[in-house]
Every structure is written in structure tokens, then in C-alpha cells.
Design a protein around this motif. Structure first.
Motif, PDB file in Angstrom:
ATOM      1  N   GLN A  59       0.869  -1.179   0.000  1.00 37.47           N
ATOM      2  CA  GLN A  59       0.000   0.000   0.000  1.00 37.47           C
ATOM      3  C   GLN A  59       0.905   1.228   0.000  1.00 37.47           C
ATOM      4  N   LEU A  60       0.949   1.938  -1.123  1.00 32.86           N
ATOM      5  CA  LEU A  60       1.854   3.079  -1.256  1.00 32.86           C
ATOM      6  C   LEU A  60       1.316   4.312  -0.553  1.00 32.86           C
ATOM      7  N   SER A  61       0.020   4.515  -0.601  1.00 35.99           N
ATOM      8  CA  SER A  61      -0.597   5.691   0.035  1.00 35.99           C
ATOM      9  C   SER A  61      -0.935   5.376   1.486  1.00 35.99           C
ATOM     10  N   ARG A  62      -1.047   6.414   2.276  1.00 31.16           N
ATOM     11  CA  ARG A  62      -1.423   6.280   3.690  1.00 31.16           C
ATOM     12  C   ARG A  62      -2.685   7.113   3.895  1.00 31.16           C
ATOM     13  N   ASP A  63      -3.736   6.495   4.412  1.00 25.96           N
ATOM     14  CA  ASP A  63      -5.036   7.158   4.515  1.00 25.96           C
ATOM     15  C   ASP A  63      -4.959   8.438   5.345  1.00 25.96           C
ATOM     16  N   HIS A  64      -5.609   9.478   4.854  1.00 22.01           N
ATOM     17  CA  HIS A  64      -5.823  10.693   5.638  1.00 22.01           C
ATOM     18  C   HIS A  64      -7.214  10.576   6.272  1.00 22.01           C
ATOM     19  N   SER A  65      -7.288   9.795   7.347  1.00 22.63           N
ATOM     20  CA  SER A  65      -8.560   9.536   8.012  1.00 22.63           C
ATOM     21  C   SER A  65      -8.352   9.534   9.519  1.00 22.63           C
ATOM     22  N   LEU A  66      -9.447   9.701  10.252  1.00 21.55           N
ATOM     23  CA  LEU A  66      -9.356   9.651  11.709  1.00 21.55           C
ATOM     24  C   LEU A  66      -8.873   8.279  12.155  1.00 21.55           C
ATOM     25  N   ARG A  67      -9.310   7.240  11.478  1.00 21.01           N
ATOM     26  CA  ARG A  67      -8.864   5.886  11.830  1.00 21.01           C
ATOM     27  C   ARG A  67      -7.344   5.779  11.795  1.00 21.01           C
ATOM     28  N   GLN A  68      -6.735   6.239  10.712  1.00 22.56           N
ATOM     29  CA  GLN A  68      -5.280   6.168  10.595  1.00 22.56           C
ATOM     30  C   GLN A  68      -4.597   7.072  11.623  1.00 22.56           C
ATOM     31  N   GLN A  69      -5.208   8.217  11.899  1.00 19.95           N
ATOM     32  CA  GLN A  69      -4.650   9.145  12.888  1.00 19.95           C
ATOM     33  C   GLN A  69      -4.651   8.513  14.286  1.00 19.95           C
ATOM     34  N   LEU A  70      -5.716   7.803  14.623  1.00 25.08           N
ATOM     35  CA  LEU A  70      -5.780   7.121  15.917  1.00 25.08           C
ATOM     36  C   LEU A  70      -4.699   6.043  16.031  1.00 25.08           C
ATOM     37  N   ILE A  71      -4.439   5.362  14.924  1.00 32.27           N
ATOM     38  CA  ILE A  71      -3.386   4.337  14.921  1.00 32.27           C
ATOM     39  C   ILE A  71      -2.013   4.984  15.085  1.00 32.27           C
ATOM     40  N   ASP A  72      -1.781   6.063  14.324  1.00 35.11           N
ATOM     41  CA  ASP A  72      -0.462   6.706  14.318  1.00 35.11           C
ATOM     42  C   ASP A  72      -0.170   7.471  15.605  1.00 35.11           C
ATOM     43  N   GLU A  73      -1.163   8.209  16.103  1.00 33.78           N
ATOM     44  CA  GLU A  73      -0.910   9.143  17.206  1.00 33.78           C
ATOM     45  C   GLU A  73      -1.359   8.638  18.577  1.00 33.78           C
ATOM     46  N   GLN A  74      -2.368   7.777  18.602  1.00 33.85           N
ATOM     47  CA  GLN A  74      -2.891   7.296  19.886  1.00 33.85           C
ATOM     48  C   GLN A  74      -2.547   5.830  20.148  1.00 33.85           C
ATOM     49  N   GLN A  75      -1.790   5.224  19.241  1.00 39.91           N
ATOM     50  CA  GLN A  75      -1.388   3.812  19.362  1.00 39.91           C
ATOM     51  C   GLN A  75      -2.586   2.854  19.459  1.00 39.91           C
ATOM     52  N   TYR A  76      -3.692   3.248  18.829  1.00 38.12           N
ATOM     53  CA  TYR A  76      -4.813   2.316  18.733  1.00 38.12           C
ATOM     54  C   TYR A  76      -4.400   1.149  17.839  1.00 38.12           C
ATOM     55  N   SER A  77      -4.955  -0.022  18.096  1.00 39.23           N
ATOM     56  CA  SER A  77      -4.806  -1.116  17.140  1.00 39.23           C
ATOM     57  C   SER A  77      -5.740  -0.835  15.962  1.00 39.23           C
ATOM     58  N   PRO A  78      -5.471  -1.423  14.796  1.00 43.80           N
ATOM     59  CA  PRO A  78      -6.386  -1.211  13.659  1.00 43.80           C
ATOM     60  C   PRO A  78      -7.833  -1.579  13.992  1.00 43.80           C
ATOM     61  N   GLU A  79      -8.003  -2.628  14.808  1.00 45.43           N
ATOM     62  CA  GLU A  79      -9.358  -3.064  15.166  1.00 45.43           C
ATOM     63  C   GLU A  79     -10.026  -2.039  16.079  1.00 45.43           C
ATOM     64  N   GLN A  80      -9.279  -1.523  17.052  1.00 47.93           N
ATOM     65  CA  GLN A  80      -9.833  -0.496  17.949  1.00 47.93           C
ATOM     66  C   GLN A  80     -10.204   0.763  17.163  1.00 47.93           C
ATOM     67  N   ALA A  81      -9.311   1.183  16.283  1.00 42.50           N
ATOM     68  CA  ALA A  81      -9.555   2.400  15.509  1.00 42.50           C
ATOM     69  C   ALA A  81     -10.778   2.238  14.613  1.00 42.50           C
ATOM     70  N   ALA A  82     -10.934   1.057  14.039  1.00 43.51           N
ATOM     71  CA  ALA A  82     -12.065   0.815  13.127  1.00 43.51           C
ATOM     72  C   ALA A  82     -13.399   0.896  13.851  1.00 43.51           C
ATOM     73  N   ARG A  83     -13.393   0.658  15.173  1.00 42.92           N
ATOM     74  CA  ARG A  83     -14.641   0.687  15.934  1.00 42.92           C
ATOM     75  C   ARG A  83     -15.036   2.097  16.362  1.00 42.92           C
ATOM     76  N   HIS A  84     -14.140   3.055  16.177  1.00 44.04           N
ATOM     77  CA  HIS A  84     -14.468   4.435  16.546  1.00 44.04           C
ATOM     78  C   HIS A  84     -15.629   4.926  15.684  1.00 44.04           C
ATOM     79  N   PRO A  85     -16.614   5.619  16.287  1.00 40.23           N
ATOM     80  CA  PRO A  85     -17.802   6.025  15.501  1.00 40.23           C
ATOM     81  C   PRO A  85     -17.479   6.948  14.325  1.00 40.23           C
ATOM     82  N   SER A  86     -16.368   7.667  14.394  1.00 39.33           N
ATOM     83  CA  SER A  86     -15.998   8.556  13.279  1.00 39.33           C
ATOM     84  C   SER A  86     -14.769   8.054  12.535  1.00 39.33           C
ATOM     85  N   ALA A  87     -14.562   6.741  12.529  1.00 38.73           N
ATOM     86  CA  ALA A  87     -13.346   6.165  11.955  1.00 38.73           C
ATOM     87  C   ALA A  87     -13.125   6.580  10.501  1.00 38.73           C
ATOM     88  N   HIS A  88     -14.215   6.720   9.754  1.00 41.49           N
ATOM     89  CA  HIS A  88     -14.083   7.013   8.317  1.00 41.49           C
ATOM     90  C   HIS A  88     -14.009   8.510   8.017  1.00 41.49           C
TER      91      HIS A  88
END
Length: 243
Positions: free
Chosen positions: A135-164
Motif C-alpha cells: 500500500q503506497l498511500s497512507r489514509d488521511h482519516s481519523l482511523r489512521q490518525q488514531l493508529i499513528d498518534e494514539q497507538q490504537y490497534s487497527p481493530e480499535q480504531a475501526a470501531r471508533h464512531p468517526s473512523a471514516h
């Protein structure tokens, strides 16, 4: 489905409304003779989203001259210009402060053995090389931000109500930030540009297996068959590019 070939590159492109949405807010561009491909996923309601994605395609379809770096500068200039235009139109015409006219964009530029991927939002660029999917691009989304900055797991981030929710897009803010990745192109490389409606319904293994097929046409056909076998709740668009 649109299939086009140039002397070096073959590509196939397609968009579909999916099973739930009434209209299609996606748009794509496939210009192998110019070494340019684009996918845009509009947002802000049917009319506004479709307008924004269509304008991206129209702005980028105009031919540009020069080497990869010069064309890259021109592509960025056009997207920044469109971002300002959408912001101004929004200011002048919006009756409600929450009205949005915007779109994601992912573009691939190639020139000889060099390529550049440019994006804003969560439409993606993948590379299939040596039987591996990148995957060459990196999503500009709240889900990716939670993973990068809050150390959420991908599964935790995906469950956030505003993940998309998107953190970047054309028309979404006054200052547009584009990410750019440049790379060498190798024999046998295949690229996939797609909106989130396509990749959300498919595993990495499914994406890779499709891109491993011998032609862009067959790869695209497989991707859409599998995506449309699923829920297909969103519009789906993809471009497959092969040497």
C-alpha cells in the motif's frame, strides 16, 4: 469498463454505484498515453460530491508538458487551484455552514522508469511487485490518525464512531496538503488506484490475487466481481495499470 493501452502501459478502469447508494459520486481518469491515472471519491451529498470528483478529473485531464517533476508540479498546482475554487464557491453559495463540496483524490503519474503517487484522503494506491502487495498511500482519516498518534490497534480504531472521517480532502479546508511518493518502476509492476468502496470489501489477499492476473482487464473484472458479491454499500471505483 474502460480499457486503454499505450506503447508501454495498459490500463482498465471502472466505476459502479454499488448496491445501496442512489447515485455515484466517484470519478476516474485513465490516460495511459499521458502516463496519468486518477480516482476521486466525492463527498458532501450527491450533487456536491459528484461535482467535486468530476472537477478533479476535468482539471487533471488537460495535457501537461515536461518531465515527471514538471508534470508533478503542474498537477499539484491544478489541485491547489481547485481547492481554492471549491472553497470560494462554498463561501459564496452555501446557505448552511455545514455544507461541504469536496473529494478525495489519488493520482499516479509515470514517465519512463519513474512514477509518482499523489493523494489526499482515503482513496488508495497499491503496488503489486514480486508477488507482494504494497500500500503506497497512507489514509488521511481519523482511523489512521488514531493508529499513528494514539497507538490504537487497527481493530480499535475501526470501531471508533468517526473512523471514516477524513482529515484531508480537496475542498475540505482552506490549506490543502498533498502527500507524494516517488518510486522507480520495475518490469512486471502493477498498480491499483481505488476508492474506499472497493478496498473496504476486499482482503489484501484478494487484492493481490486479482493484480496477479495476466492483464489489467482480468484484474479489474475480478476485483469488481468480488466486491459486488459483498455488501457494496458505497460507490466503488478502480483503475488497474500494468506495463
Amino acid at each position: 469498463m474502460q480499457e486503454i493501452a499505450s506503447s508501454l502501459w495498459r490500463s482498465a478502469a471502472r466505476t459502479d454505484t454499488g448496491k445501496v447508494r442512489a447515485r455515484n459520486e466517484d470519478a476516474f481518469l485513465a490516460l495511459p498515453e499521458q502516463g496519468l491515472w486518477v480516482v476521486a471519491d466525492g463527498m458532501g451529498g450527491h450533487q456536491n460530491g459528484a461535482l467535486a470528483s468530476r472537477l478533479i478529473v476535468e482539471y487533471l485531464a488537460e495535457p501537461s508538458e515536461g518531465n515527471l517533476q514538471q508534470r508533478l508540479v503542474e498537477l499539484r498546482k491544478r489541485l491547489h487551484g481547485l481547492n481554492r475554487r471549491l472553497g470560494q464557491e462554498l463561501t459564496v453559495t452555501a446557505e448552511r455552514p455545514d455544507t461541504l463540496i469536496g473529494s478525495t483524490v489519488v493520482a499516479l503519474l509515470v514517465d519512463g522508469d519513474r512514477a509518482a503517487c499523489v493523494w489526499a484522503g482515503d482513496s488508495r494506491c497499491y503496488l503489486w511487485r514480486g508477488s507482494r502487495l504494497y500500500q503506497l498511500s497512507r489514509d488521511h482519516s481519523l482511523r489512521q490518525q488514531l493508529i499513528d498518534e494514539q497507538q490504537y490497534s487497527p481493530e480499535q480504531a475501526a470501531r471508533h464512531p468517526s473512523a471514516h472521517a477524513l482529515t484531508r480532502a480537496i475542498g475540505a479546508s482552506e490549506e490543502l496538503q498533498l502527500d507524494i511518493l516517488e518510486l522507480d518502476v520495475l518490469p512486471g509492476d502493477a498498480f491499483l488506484l481505488c476508492s474506499d468502496g472497493l478496498y473496504q470489501g476486499l482482503s489484501s489477499d484478494a487484492l493481490g490475487a486479482a493484480l496477479n492476473l495476466p492483464s489489467a482487464h482480468f484484474a479489474l473484472q475480478r476485483l469488481f466481481e468480488q466486491a459486488l458479491d459483498g455488501p457494496a454499500r458505497d460507490n466503488l471505483s478502480a483503475v488497474v495499470i500494468r506495463r
